[in-house]
Design an enzyme around this catalytic site. Sequence first.
Site, PDB file in Angstrom:
ATOM      1  N   SER A  43      34.303  43.475  38.237  1.00  0.00           N
ATOM      2  CA  SER A  43      32.885  43.435  38.588  1.00  0.00           C
ATOM      3  C   SER A  43      32.184  42.239  37.942  1.00  0.00           C
ATOM      4  O   SER A  43      32.647  41.120  38.109  1.00  0.00           O
ATOM      5  CB  SER A  43      32.258  44.775  38.189  1.00  0.00           C
ATOM      6  N   HIS A  86      34.287  51.032  44.262  1.00  0.00           N
ATOM      7  CA  HIS A  86      34.178  50.099  43.149  1.00  0.00           C
ATOM      8  C   HIS A  86      34.827  50.663  41.878  1.00  0.00           C
ATOM      9  O   HIS A  86      34.500  51.759  41.446  1.00  0.00           O
ATOM     10  CB  HIS A  86      32.680  49.898  42.917  1.00  0.00           C
TER      11      HIS A  86
HETATM   12  C1  GCU Z   1      25.988  45.644  39.989  1.00  0.00           C
HETATM   13  C2  GCU Z   1      25.813  44.219  40.457  1.00  0.00           C
HETATM   14  C3  GCU Z   1      27.165  43.580  40.805  1.00  0.00           C
HETATM   15  C4  GCU Z   1      28.121  43.730  39.649  1.00  0.00           C
HETATM   16  C5  GCU Z   1      28.194  45.186  39.214  1.00  0.00           C
HETATM   17  C6  GCU Z   1      28.983  45.416  37.910  1.00  0.00           C
HETATM   18  O1  GCU Z   1      26.447  46.447  41.052  1.00  0.00           O
HETATM   19  O2  GCU Z   1      24.957  44.245  41.561  1.00  0.00           O
HETATM   20  O3  GCU Z   1      26.992  42.212  41.085  1.00  0.00           O
HETATM   21  O4  GCU Z   1      29.388  43.243  40.002  1.00  0.00           O
HETATM   22  O5  GCU Z   1      26.885  45.668  38.933  1.00  0.00           O
HETATM   23  O6  GCU Z   1      29.217  44.506  37.158  1.00  0.00           O
HETATM   24  O7  GCU Z   1      29.294  46.583  37.655  1.00  0.00           O
END
Ligand code: GCU
Length: 428
Positions: free
Chosen positions: A263, A405
Site C-alpha cells: 500500500s 486490499h
Molecule cells: C489509503 C490511500 C492509499 C494507500 C492506502 C494504504 O487507502 O488512499 O493510497 O495505499 O491508504 O496505505 O493503506
Amino acid sequence: MNKKANLYFNIFVLAFLSFDVHSQITYDKVKVPEYKLPELLISNNGKKIQIPEDWINIRRPEIIRLFEAYVYGGVPEVCLEIKFATIKTDLNALYGKAIKKNIVAFIINEVDTVQMELLIFIPANAKKPVPLFLGMNFYGNQSIHHDSSIPITKSYVNNNPEYNIFNHKATYESRGSDSSSWPVERILERGYGLATFCYGDLDPDFDDGFKNGIHSLLDYSEKNDSNKLSSISAWAYGLTTVMDYFETDEHINKSQIIVIGHSRLGKTALWAGAIDQRFAIIISNNSGCGGAALSRRKTGETVKDINTGFPHWFSRNFHYFNDKENELPVDQHMLIGLIAPRPVYVGSAEQDKWADPYGEFLSLYHAGPVYKLFGSDIISKDTLPEINKPLWTGKMGYHIRAGDHGIKRFDWEKYLDFADYHFNRKSK
Ligand code: GCU
C-alpha cells in the site's frame, strides 16, 4: 488542515478502510479518460534513447529528477551522520528457528538524533549469508509477530497520542496484531531473512508541515522548501539507510536484498528501489495511486484524492496536478522503468479497485521498452492476467489475487517463488 480536522479525517479514512468500502464501490463504471503517456525513451532534449548507456547516463537521471521535482520530493541531502548499534543478538529465537537481532540506527545532526529500530530474523540453519526481505511495518516491530521478546517500537508509542488512534494497542495487545501480513516462519523456512522497522521512525504519518521525524534534523533552508520534502521520501530514506547496515552484516547477502512494501509502503518500496540500485528485487503490493498505478487513468484513487487525504505523502508540487494528470511530466510506468534491469514484481488484488489493479498492471506493461533495451523479455499483451495466475516474463512479475486490499499468504508465496527464480534457488 488543522490538527483536529486532520485527526477526524484520519479516523474517517481508517473507518473507511476497515469497513471494506473499497470493494463495495463500483469504480468499474467510471470511464477512463483519453490519455497519452509521457515518453520513456526520449530525453528532455529530444534524443532517442536506443542503448543501455544512454538510458543509464541520460534518461534515467532525468526521470529521477522529474519524480523528485514533481512527485516525491527528494531524499534528504544534508549530511546526516548515521551510526548503527547492535542492541541484542539472540541465537535461539523463535524456538530455535532464527537468529534475531535488534539494531538501532541513530540518524544524527549537531543537535538532535532520530532513532530507527530495526528487527532482523535470519534462518538459524543458514550456512552462508542469506537473501533477505526488507519491508517497513505500520504498527511497530512488535505487531509483526507474537514473540514477546520483540521490543515495542518506541516511535509507535511515543507519536503524538492525539493522532495515534491505535494508541490503546501500543502495549502488549499490539503484539502480533499484524502477524497475518508477516509469515515470518515461512520466510525463514524458505531460506530468507527478514528485516523490518516502523515507518513512523522516519516520519510519523500525519501532516505537520514536515517538522517531526527525520525532517526535524534538516537545516532551515531545506525545511522551508516543502517542494523538496515528502513523507514517502523520508520513509524511502529509511530503507536506503538500512541498506548501509546490511553491507556490514556477515549473516546477510547484501547483493540479494528484496525491498517490499504494501500500500503506501508499496509506493515507497518502488521509489526506494528506483533511486537505490543496491536493491536486487523490488516488490510493490497493492500500491495504487502514486505507486504502480498509472495516474492518467484517474481510476480508483486519483491524484486529487490522494493529495487531499494525505497532503504530506508527496511533495507540495504534486498538488498542482490535482485534476491535471495530463500535465504531469511523468507517469508511474516511468517509475518502474527506473528499476530496470532489476527484477520487479507488482501485486494487485481483484477487489482493491481503489488501487486500480489494471492501472498497476499497465505501468508494468508500459515500462517494457526499458527492460527490452537491456535485452530482457517483456510482457507482450496489455491484457490483465487471470485471477490468481501469476504472469512472469523476463524480469517482470505480476499477479492479481482474489480478494481485497492486503498482503496475504498467497502474495508472499509468489514473491518468494519469484525471488527463488531470480536468485537461482530451489523452491521449498
Ligand atoms: C489509503 C490511500 C492509499 C494507500 C492506502 C494504504 O487507502 O488512499 O493510497 O495505499 O491508504 O496505505 O493503506
